[in-house]
Design a protein around this motif. Structure first.
Motif, PDB file in Angstrom:
ATOM      1  N   PHE A 147       4.866 -29.752  -6.101  1.00  0.00           N
ATOM      2  CA  PHE A 147       5.338 -28.449  -5.631  1.00  0.00           C
ATOM      3  C   PHE A 147       6.388 -28.627  -4.549  1.00  0.00           C
ATOM      4  O   PHE A 147       6.509 -29.717  -3.961  1.00  0.00           O
ATOM      5  N   LEU A 148       7.158 -27.581  -4.325  1.00  0.00           N
ATOM      6  CA  LEU A 148       8.153 -27.576  -3.250  1.00  0.00           C
ATOM      7  C   LEU A 148       7.614 -26.719  -2.117  1.00  0.00           C
ATOM      8  O   LEU A 148       7.053 -25.644  -2.372  1.00  0.00           O
ATOM      9  N   ALA A 149       7.794 -27.184  -0.893  1.00  0.00           N
ATOM     10  CA  ALA A 149       7.200 -26.457   0.229  1.00  0.00           C
ATOM     11  C   ALA A 149       8.048 -26.602   1.489  1.00  0.00           C
ATOM     12  O   ALA A 149       8.850 -27.540   1.615  1.00  0.00           O
ATOM     13  N   LEU A 150       7.824 -25.665   2.401  1.00  0.00           N
ATOM     14  CA  LEU A 150       8.287 -25.845   3.778  1.00  0.00           C
ATOM     15  C   LEU A 150       7.072 -26.342   4.558  1.00  0.00           C
ATOM     16  O   LEU A 150       5.973 -25.788   4.422  1.00  0.00           O
ATOM     17  N   ILE A 151       7.283 -27.370   5.367  1.00  0.00           N
ATOM     18  CA  ILE A 151       6.205 -27.939   6.170  1.00  0.00           C
ATOM     19  C   ILE A 151       6.425 -27.513   7.619  1.00  0.00           C
ATOM     20  O   ILE A 151       7.512 -27.735   8.167  1.00  0.00           O
ATOM     21  N   PRO A 152       5.422 -26.902   8.251  1.00  0.00           N
ATOM     22  CA  PRO A 152       5.646 -26.435   9.632  1.00  0.00           C
ATOM     23  C   PRO A 152       5.781 -27.606  10.599  1.00  0.00           C
ATOM     24  O   PRO A 152       5.145 -28.649  10.399  1.00  0.00           O
ATOM     25  N   PRO A 153       6.590 -27.444  11.645  1.00  0.00           N
ATOM     26  CA  PRO A 153       6.637 -28.479  12.676  1.00  0.00           C
ATOM     27  C   PRO A 153       5.263 -28.586  13.362  1.00  0.00           C
ATOM     28  O   PRO A 153       4.473 -27.626  13.287  1.00  0.00           O
ATOM     29  N   PRO A 154       4.975 -29.729  14.013  1.00  0.00           N
ATOM     30  CA  PRO A 154       3.606 -29.982  14.503  1.00  0.00           C
ATOM     31  C   PRO A 154       3.028 -28.866  15.381  1.00  0.00           C
ATOM     32  O   PRO A 154       1.862 -28.503  15.219  1.00  0.00           O
ATOM     33  N   GLU A 155       3.828 -28.324  16.304  1.00  0.00           N
ATOM     34  CA  GLU A 155       3.284 -27.301  17.208  1.00  0.00           C
ATOM     35  C   GLU A 155       2.878 -26.041  16.426  1.00  0.00           C
ATOM     36  O   GLU A 155       1.825 -25.443  16.676  1.00  0.00           O
ATOM     37  N   LEU A 156       3.703 -25.656  15.465  1.00  0.00           N
ATOM     38  CA  LEU A 156       3.390 -24.474  14.654  1.00  0.00           C
ATOM     39  C   LEU A 156       2.179 -24.752  13.755  1.00  0.00           C
ATOM     40  O   LEU A 156       1.303 -23.897  13.579  1.00  0.00           O
ATOM     41  N   ARG A 157       2.114 -25.955  13.253  1.00  0.00           N
ATOM     42  CA  ARG A 157       0.976 -26.340  12.407  1.00  0.00           C
ATOM     43  C   ARG A 157      -0.320 -26.238  13.214  1.00  0.00           C
ATOM     44  O   ARG A 157      -1.349 -25.786  12.721  1.00  0.00           O
ATOM     45  N   ARG A 158      -0.242 -26.645  14.490  1.00  0.00           N
ATOM     46  CA  ARG A 158      -1.425 -26.554  15.359  1.00  0.00           C
ATOM     47  C   ARG A 158      -1.853 -25.087  15.523  1.00  0.00           C
ATOM     48  O   ARG A 158      -3.034 -24.753  15.454  1.00  0.00           O
ATOM     49  N   ARG A 159      -0.859 -24.206  15.693  1.00  0.00           N
ATOM     50  CA  ARG A 159      -1.168 -22.772  15.832  1.00  0.00           C
ATOM     51  C   ARG A 159      -1.774 -22.220  14.532  1.00  0.00           C
ATOM     52  O   ARG A 159      -2.724 -21.441  14.562  1.00  0.00           O
ATOM     53  N   PHE A 160      -1.217 -22.636  13.409  1.00  0.00           N
ATOM     54  CA  PHE A 160      -1.779 -22.199  12.115  1.00  0.00           C
ATOM     55  C   PHE A 160      -3.230 -22.670  12.002  1.00  0.00           C
ATOM     56  O   PHE A 160      -4.096 -21.950  11.511  1.00  0.00           O
ATOM     57  N   GLY A 161      -3.481 -23.894  12.470  1.00  0.00           N
ATOM     58  CA  GLY A 161      -4.842 -24.441  12.411  1.00  0.00           C
ATOM     59  C   GLY A 161      -5.805 -23.605  13.244  1.00  0.00           C
ATOM     60  O   GLY A 161      -6.939 -23.330  12.818  1.00  0.00           O
ATOM     61  N   GLU A 162      -5.352 -23.173  14.423  1.00  0.00           N
ATOM     62  CA  GLU A 162      -6.208 -22.316  15.271  1.00  0.00           C
ATOM     63  C   GLU A 162      -6.505 -20.999  14.561  1.00  0.00           C
ATOM     64  O   GLU A 162      -7.631 -20.501  14.581  1.00  0.00           O
ATOM     65  N   LEU A 163      -5.474 -20.452  13.918  1.00  0.00           N
ATOM     66  CA  LEU A 163      -5.672 -19.194  13.180  1.00  0.00           C
ATOM     67  C   LEU A 163      -6.614 -19.410  11.996  1.00  0.00           C
ATOM     68  O   LEU A 163      -7.428 -18.531  11.671  1.00  0.00           O
ATOM     69  N   ALA A 164      -6.512 -20.572  11.375  1.00  0.00           N
ATOM     70  CA  ALA A 164      -7.418 -20.882  10.256  1.00  0.00           C
ATOM     71  C   ALA A 164      -8.859 -20.939  10.760  1.00  0.00           C
ATOM     72  O   ALA A 164      -9.776 -20.447  10.092  1.00  0.00           O
ATOM     73  N   ASP A 165      -9.079 -21.519  11.945  1.00  0.00           N
ATOM     74  CA  ASP A 165     -10.438 -21.567  12.514  1.00  0.00           C
ATOM     75  C   ASP A 165     -10.963 -20.154  12.764  1.00  0.00           C
ATOM     76  O   ASP A 165     -12.109 -19.831  12.444  1.00  0.00           O
ATOM     77  N   THR A 166     -10.108 -19.318  13.349  1.00  0.00           N
ATOM     78  CA  THR A 166     -10.508 -17.935  13.630  1.00  0.00           C
ATOM     79  C   THR A 166     -10.840 -17.218  12.327  1.00  0.00           C
ATOM     80  O   THR A 166     -11.880 -16.554  12.215  1.00  0.00           O
ATOM     81  N   ALA A 167      -9.958 -17.352  11.342  1.00  0.00           N
ATOM     82  CA  ALA A 167     -10.180 -16.675  10.056  1.00  0.00           C
ATOM     83  C   ALA A 167     -11.472 -17.182   9.425  1.00  0.00           C
ATOM     84  O   ALA A 167     -12.250 -16.400   8.865  1.00  0.00           O
ATOM     85  N   HIS A 168     -11.715 -18.487   9.539  1.00  0.00           N
ATOM     86  CA  HIS A 168     -12.909 -19.065   8.932  1.00  0.00           C
ATOM     87  C   HIS A 168     -14.170 -18.475   9.559  1.00  0.00           C
ATOM     88  O   HIS A 168     -15.144 -18.173   8.858  1.00  0.00           O
ATOM     89  N   SER A 169     -14.144 -18.268  10.883  1.00  0.00           N
ATOM     90  CA  SER A 169     -15.347 -17.726  11.537  1.00  0.00           C
ATOM     91  C   SER A 169     -15.600 -16.277  11.089  1.00  0.00           C
ATOM     92  O   SER A 169     -16.731 -15.818  11.094  1.00  0.00           O
ATOM     93  N   HIS A 170     -14.558 -15.555  10.682  1.00  0.00           N
ATOM     94  CA  HIS A 170     -14.736 -14.176  10.214  1.00  0.00           C
ATOM     95  C   HIS A 170     -15.023 -14.092   8.708  1.00  0.00           C
ATOM     96  O   HIS A 170     -15.778 -13.247   8.270  1.00  0.00           O
ATOM     97  N   CYS A 171     -14.359 -14.937   7.945  1.00  0.00           N
ATOM     98  CA  CYS A 171     -14.317 -14.730   6.481  1.00  0.00           C
ATOM     99  C   CYS A 171     -15.076 -15.782   5.689  1.00  0.00           C
ATOM    100  O   CYS A 171     -15.265 -15.600   4.478  1.00  0.00           O
ATOM    101  N   GLY A 172     -15.456 -16.893   6.303  1.00  0.00           N
ATOM    102  CA  GLY A 172     -16.124 -17.974   5.570  1.00  0.00           C
ATOM    103  C   GLY A 172     -15.162 -18.660   4.613  1.00  0.00           C
ATOM    104  O   GLY A 172     -13.944 -18.558   4.765  1.00  0.00           O
ATOM    105  N   GLY A 173     -15.703 -19.375   3.627  1.00  0.00           N
ATOM    106  CA  GLY A 173     -14.857 -20.048   2.644  1.00  0.00           C
ATOM    107  C   GLY A 173     -14.473 -21.446   3.097  1.00  0.00           C
ATOM    108  O   GLY A 173     -15.099 -22.023   3.986  1.00  0.00           O
TER     109      GLY A 173
END
Ligand code: 2AM
Length: 169
Positions: free
Chosen positions: A4-30
């Motif tokens: 696949f073709l993708a845009l890869i976030p720079p490390p700092e943005l990736r870290r922020r996405f990871g924090e949001l993923a943790d938050t989403a996981h605590s609300h939504c599971g999966g």
């Protein structure tokens, strides 16, 4: 080879996405996408033979993208596979980029997906409660300039992504 073709976030943005993923996981599971795998899919190419992967690496490696900036300011979900994502308004540069990549790929004989582009970063898969959760406000800016051709391989721990080529800086 699954590509696949993708845009890869720079490390700092990736870290922020990871924090949001943790938050989403605590609300939504999966299943939370691992930090190393967080990306924006521009085109899913499916299974391709090795010679095709080499051709695609040459094609992408010779390309210089128009740089752009994308504001991520919304949560979304795809109910059927239980995907929870963050994204933003379809920024015109990003939409143009996705469109022109798909056209080029068509010229190479590849029918890339998706046909209807909803730019997003998948944070959770198979979420138990993909909608209805009250998730925090998001306001992040992504300055992008390069796309990657990525090889996706299944492992016991989930998919492993390996960049095979990058567009020019
Ligand atoms: P998404 O997570 O951004 O929605 C690599 O497998 C990426 O390609 C996935 O992260 C997914 O993007 C996208 N993808 C996988 N299978 C796909 C399919 N059948 N059609 C379209 N996109 C797909």
């Amino acid at each position: 080879m699954r590509l696949f073709l993708a845009l890869i976030p720079p490390p700092e943005l990736r870290r922020r996405f990871g924090e949001l993923a943790d938050t989403a996981h605590s609300h939504c599971g999966g299943r939370r996408v691992a930090d190393d795998n967080l990306h924006l899919t521009l085109a899913f190419l499916g299974e391709q033979p090795k010679h095709r992967a080499e051709e695609l690496a040459d094609w992408l490696g010779g390309m210089r993208l128009a740089p752009g900036q994308w504001r991520l300011d919304r949560w979304g979900h795809f109910a059927e596979p239980g995907i929870v994502w963050i994204g933003g308004a379809p920024e015109s540069g990003l939409t143009r980029l996705q469109h022109s990549l798909r056209e080029d790929l068509e010229g190479l004989g590849i029918d890339a997906r998706p046909r209807r582009f909803t730019p997003h970063i998948t944070l959770l898969r198979r979420a138990e409660h993909p909608s209805g959760a009250s998730l925090p406000e998001v306001a992040l800016d992504w300055s992008y300039s390069r796309a990657a051709l990525i090889l996706s391989e299944p492992t016991h721990q989930g998919s492993r992504y390996t960049p095979l080529a990058w567009s020019r800086a």
